[in-house]
Structures are given as structure tokens and as C-alpha cells.
Design a protein around this motif. Structure first.
Motif: not given
Length: 333
Positions: A176-181, A171-172, A162-163
Motif C-alpha cells: 500500500l505504501d510503495l506498491g501502489v506506485y 494499514g502498513g 516507519k510505523d
């Protein structure tokens, strides 16, 4: 009176958000317009989901006088720019997580919202689920005793292609994609700022994290343990462990069930929607849409479930993790 929504972007998350909103009472929510950089894409989106108007630019959406609040579902690097545009044009804003790329940007956006005297919320939808509300009551009622450990795993092998996760310019990274949760789950359970953070991680050729281990210390032997991955599919479960026992939350970022301290399973089924969703339990996005409506109708400028200070703290933790493992964006300068 129905809350009048504008939708910024026409990607998978905004499709799921609108599909979920359409399961709510039409007297409470009105989908006024959608905007995308490609007008034809916006028109297709509007036709499919019953949105009244379609625009080929975010400026047109911002200037639409029929809209009260805008859901910003763009890619991470565009959150600050698009959300600011909406606020400066008098719109309340719900921004997909992460609020911005870093704490500096998040502070800038929150300051803008306060100057405009408008509602702003980071879309941490997890906290609006009935399951989260139930676990919160269990914690506050002392059922778990003193919370000692929160263990969270969140990873999907499918993300390696996933780009939005693998490219630095987008901003990959899993922080930021999973850790925020995972971070918000620890913060939600402990309700205090960390004393220290220790992180290790694996970076890809783009210099963004694809595998991360984090230990957050809250003092008094209270600790949050986080693992995120775009290389491996993990258990995707949160365990909240207290001195009297533990509660396990499967699919912790969007849970329709929990395993309670006595071992029983409690469930909160989601309703059916007109279309299939792109992601797990995305019909639960209806809960955050309702939260936004309640706040705006009560003339609140932030939600008690995801306060501005909470979003700033989460951004600060994300920044520290990225710093320790060596992930840097041009926007960090």
C-alpha cells in the motif's frame, strides 16, 4: 476563480502538498483552512504555510462553507472515514494514495462521491508530471513499439522504522505504501486489466509485508515485474520496454527526468518553493493540485488521468497481492 482548499491532517505529506500549492498562481488556488486532531498543531501549520484558518477537528473543516475541495492526507485507515465526511458535507475530495485500505472500501467511497455528485480522485500524482505525459505520447505514437515489459523497483531501507509502513493497525506494508506506485505504473503503461498475478513476500512480526516480488501477466507475453522493500534501498526506477526499445524513468513515482529511447535525457525542472520539502520532488504535487482545479472547474467528477475504475482496479490488484502473501487488515472482514 481560485479553488478553495481545505487540508485534512497536518503531517509531512500535507506540509509538502501545501508548500507545493503555494508555488502556484494565487488566483487559481486559495488555502482556506487546515484541520488536525490537535488544534495547536493545526494553528502552527496554518501560520507557517499561510493558511487562513485552523481547526481541531475534521468535522469543523467539513462544515466550513468557504471550502470547495479537501485534500485528505491522513493515515491509510482514516481515508474512508474522513473522505466520506467531506463528501457528505458537500466537498470535492482528493485522497492520498492508496484511496482506501481495500477494494471494498474504495467502492464504498466512490459510490458516496457519485451519490453526492462530487469530484473524487486518488492522489496518484505521478501521472500529472510532464515526464509522464511525455512518455504517454511516446507510447501512443508507437515510438516504443508494442510494450512487452514494465520493470519497477521501489524500496527504502529507512522505512523499516516507519510505523505507517510496519504496523498492521495503521494499514502498513510496502504494497500500500510503495506498491501502489509500481502497480499504477504498470497499469498506466499497459492500459488493461491483468490476466494473472503471482506474488511472494516477507512479513514482519505485525503481519505486514516488508519485501515483495510481484509478476503481473497481461497476456500475449506482456508482463509487469514489481519489487518493493522496506528492508533495502532499491534502484527506484521504472523501465518501460517495447519491441523497438525502452524508456527508463528514474525516481519513477515523481520523475523530473527520463532517459528516452534514443539514450538522451529529457528534464522538466521544478520551481523553488518557500520551504524545504520532506520528500523527493514533492514540489511536483502542484501538478495534481492543478489537475483537480481543471476537473472541478470543468464540472468533471473524476480525472481522466486517474479514473474511478482505475482506482478500483489498482485496489483489486493490491488486495490480490496481499491475499497471496498473507497480509490481512481487520477492515478486510
Amino acid at each position: 476563480m481560485a479553488l478553495k482548499w481545505g487540508i485534512a491532517a497536518a503531517g509531512k505529506i500535507t506540509q509538502d502538498f501545501v508548500n507545493a500549492v503555494n508555488t502556484l498562481n494565487k488566483d487559481d488556488h486559495d488555502l482556506v483552512a487546515v484541520a488536525a486532531r490537535d488544534l495547536n498543531r493545526a494553528k502552527e501549520f496554518a501560520k507557517k504555510f499561510g493558511v487562513k484558518k485552523a481547526y481541531g477537528s475534521y468535522l469543523e473543516l467539513a462544515q466550513d462553507q468557504d471550502i470547495e475541495v479537501v485534500y485528505v492526507g491522513t493515515l491509510n485507515p482514516q481515508h474512508l472515514e474522513v473522505a466520506t465526511l467531506m463528501l457528505e458535507n458537500g466537498k470535492h475530495v482528493l485522497v492520498e494514495k492508496p484511496l482506501c485500505l481495500n477494494e471494498k472500501q474504495a467502492h464504498k467511497l466512490i459510490t458516496c462521491a457519485k451519490q453526492q455528485n462530487l469530484f473524487l480522485m486518488e492522489a496518484i500524482w505521478s501521472r500529472m508530471f510532464p515526464s509522464y505525459q511525455y512518455v504517454r505520447k511516446q507510447i501512443e505514437n508507437g515510438v516504443l513499439g508494442d510494450i512487452q515489459t514494465v520493470e519497477v523497483e521501489f524500496g527504502f531501507a529507512s522505512l523499516k522504522n516507519k510505523d505507517r509502513v510496519t504496523k498492521n493497525c495503521l494499514g502498513g506494508g510496502t504494497v500500500l505504501d510503495l506498491g501502489v506506485y509500481a502497480i499504477q505504473c504498470c497499469q498506466w503503461a499497459f492500459k488493461q486489466a491483468p490476466k494473472s498475478i503471482n506474488a511472494t513476500g516477507t512479513l514482519n512480526d505485525e503481519g505486514v509485508d516488508v519485501d515483495v516480488l510481484v509478476e503481473i501477466s497481461y497476456g500475449d507475453n506482456k508482463v509487469g515485474k514489481i519489487k518493493t522493500s522496506a528492508l533495502n534501498t532499491l534502484s527506484n526506477t521504472a523501465k518501460i520496454i517495447g519491441t523497438k526499445g525502452q524508456i527508463t524513468i528514474p525516481s519513477f513515482w515523481c520523475p523530473t527526468s527520463i532517459n528516452d529511447i534514443d539514450g538522451t535525457e529529457k528534464t522538466w525542472p521544478l520551481p523553488n518553493a518557500k520551504f524545504n520539502f520532506n520528500s523527493t520532488n514533492s514540489c511536483g504535487l502542484r501538478y495534481e493540485a492543478d489537475e483537480v482545479r481543471k476537473c472541478i472547474r470543468a464540472n468533471k467528477k473524476e480525472s481522466e488521468n486517474v479514473t474511478h475504475n482505475e482506482s478500483l482496479l489498482i485496489a483489486r490488484i493490491e488486495d490480490e497481492i496481499r491475499k497471496q502473501i498473507g497480509v490481512k487488515f481487520s477492515e478486510d472482514d
